[in-house]
Design a protein around this motif. Sequence first.
Motif, PDB file in Angstrom:
ATOM      1  N   UNK A 294     -24.672   7.247  11.192  1.00 43.52           N
ATOM      2  CA  UNK A 294     -24.934   6.021  10.959  1.00 43.52           C
ATOM      3  C   UNK A 294     -24.245   5.513   9.590  1.00 43.52           C
ATOM      4  N   UNK A 295     -24.593   6.589   8.835  1.00 45.09           N
ATOM      5  CA  UNK A 295     -23.540   6.201   7.860  1.00 45.09           C
ATOM      6  C   UNK A 295     -21.900   6.276   7.605  1.00 45.09           C
ATOM      7  N   UNK A 296     -21.508   7.157   8.131  1.00 48.75           N
ATOM      8  CA  UNK A 296     -19.746   6.900   8.755  1.00 48.75           C
ATOM      9  C   UNK A 296     -19.342   5.924   9.409  1.00 48.75           C
ATOM     10  N   UNK A 297     -20.244   5.099  10.880  1.00 45.30           N
ATOM     11  CA  UNK A 297     -20.313   4.740  10.829  1.00 45.30           C
ATOM     12  C   UNK A 297     -20.292   2.954  10.928  1.00 45.30           C
ATOM     13  N   UNK A 298     -20.744   2.938   9.439  1.00 45.66           N
ATOM     14  CA  UNK A 298     -21.295   1.776   8.461  1.00 45.66           C
ATOM     15  C   UNK A 298     -19.902   2.097   7.355  1.00 45.66           C
ATOM     16  N   UNK A 299     -19.178   3.016   6.994  1.00 49.19           N
ATOM     17  CA  UNK A 299     -17.972   3.013   6.167  1.00 49.19           C
ATOM     18  C   UNK A 299     -19.407   3.552   4.556  1.00 49.19           C
ATOM     19  N   UNK A 300     -20.384   4.038   4.952  1.00 44.38           N
ATOM     20  CA  UNK A 300     -21.098   3.980   3.140  1.00 44.38           C
ATOM     21  C   UNK A 300     -20.541   5.528   3.153  1.00 44.38           C
ATOM     22  N   UNK A 301     -20.503   5.403   2.039  1.00 46.60           N
ATOM     23  CA  UNK A 301     -20.413   6.957   1.675  1.00 46.60           C
ATOM     24  C   UNK A 301     -21.857   7.848   2.619  1.00 46.60           C
ATOM     25  N   UNK A 302     -21.580   9.224   2.065  1.00 46.98           N
ATOM     26  CA  UNK A 302     -22.858   9.660   2.445  1.00 46.98           C
ATOM     27  C   UNK A 302     -22.579  11.295   1.879  1.00 46.98           C
ATOM     28  N   UNK A 303     -23.533  11.462   1.325  1.00 43.24           N
ATOM     29  CA  UNK A 303     -23.408  13.276   1.106  1.00 43.24           C
ATOM     30  C   UNK A 303     -24.075  14.420   1.197  1.00 43.24           C
ATOM     31  N   UNK A 304     -23.732  15.530   2.119  1.00 41.60           N
ATOM     32  CA  UNK A 304     -25.135  16.883   1.948  1.00 41.60           C
ATOM     33  C   UNK A 304     -25.214  17.343   0.960  1.00 41.60           C
ATOM     34  N   UNK A 305     -26.417  17.364   1.044  1.00 36.50           N
ATOM     35  CA  UNK A 305     -26.800  18.679  -0.021  1.00 36.50           C
ATOM     36  C   UNK A 305     -28.004  19.662   0.742  1.00 36.50           C
TER      37      UNK A 305
END
Length: 215
Positions: free
Chosen positions: A48-59
Amino acid sequence: MPQFRLVVLISGRGSNLQAILDVCQTGCLNAEVVAVISNRPDASGLQYAAAAGIPYQVIDHTGFADRVTFDQALAQCIGRYMPDLVLLAGFMRVLTPGFVAQFTGRLLNIHPSLLPAFPGLHTHQRALDAGVTQHGVSVHFVTPELDGGPVIAQSIVPVLPEDDEAQLAARVLVAEHQLYPVVVQWLVAGRLSLNAQQQPVLDGATLDEPVCFQQ
Ligand code: GRF
């Protein structure tokens, strides 16, 4: 005026994240999700973040020796996005007191039960097993106690005689998607805060009871 900045923490499906993104997009929430962070690389909500063009991080918490070092990395990552508010949305990690203290009054969680009933996991089945007639969802400020922070608002969902776990969970989820944006908007609008006694204050009045909505 600069937009109110939200960072959303997830671990899985991300339907509450999507609900927040939807209301930001429609303009019903005067806020912007500036980053999504997951502790799990396989969290489907990252899409959903990717589709909305929002930066996302995995920790990935499995790469850390203990909770404290994971929480330090998480806090550092969140800090880079300078959020006004951090939302836990299905974030399945217990947070350390040191982490929580950094975000006092700026850290919310959504929990699928009428707290203080059924903290923890498997809330819908536990509600059915207990034979309650009313179940629902709570939004609360986060304190170090798991699902124990001051509750701001709840939405009550009646339990129907024919309900199984999945049916009840589905109706509660609809209520979740409505309630979380409402509470976030109170904060964005400056109507809601947490006082020094750790009590929610809404429109200048201390909340002795959560604000209650009925599905
Ligand atoms: C929701 O039921 C939320 O209340 C709980 O975890 C679930 C997350 O669902 N904390 P989703 O990832 O937002 O779809």
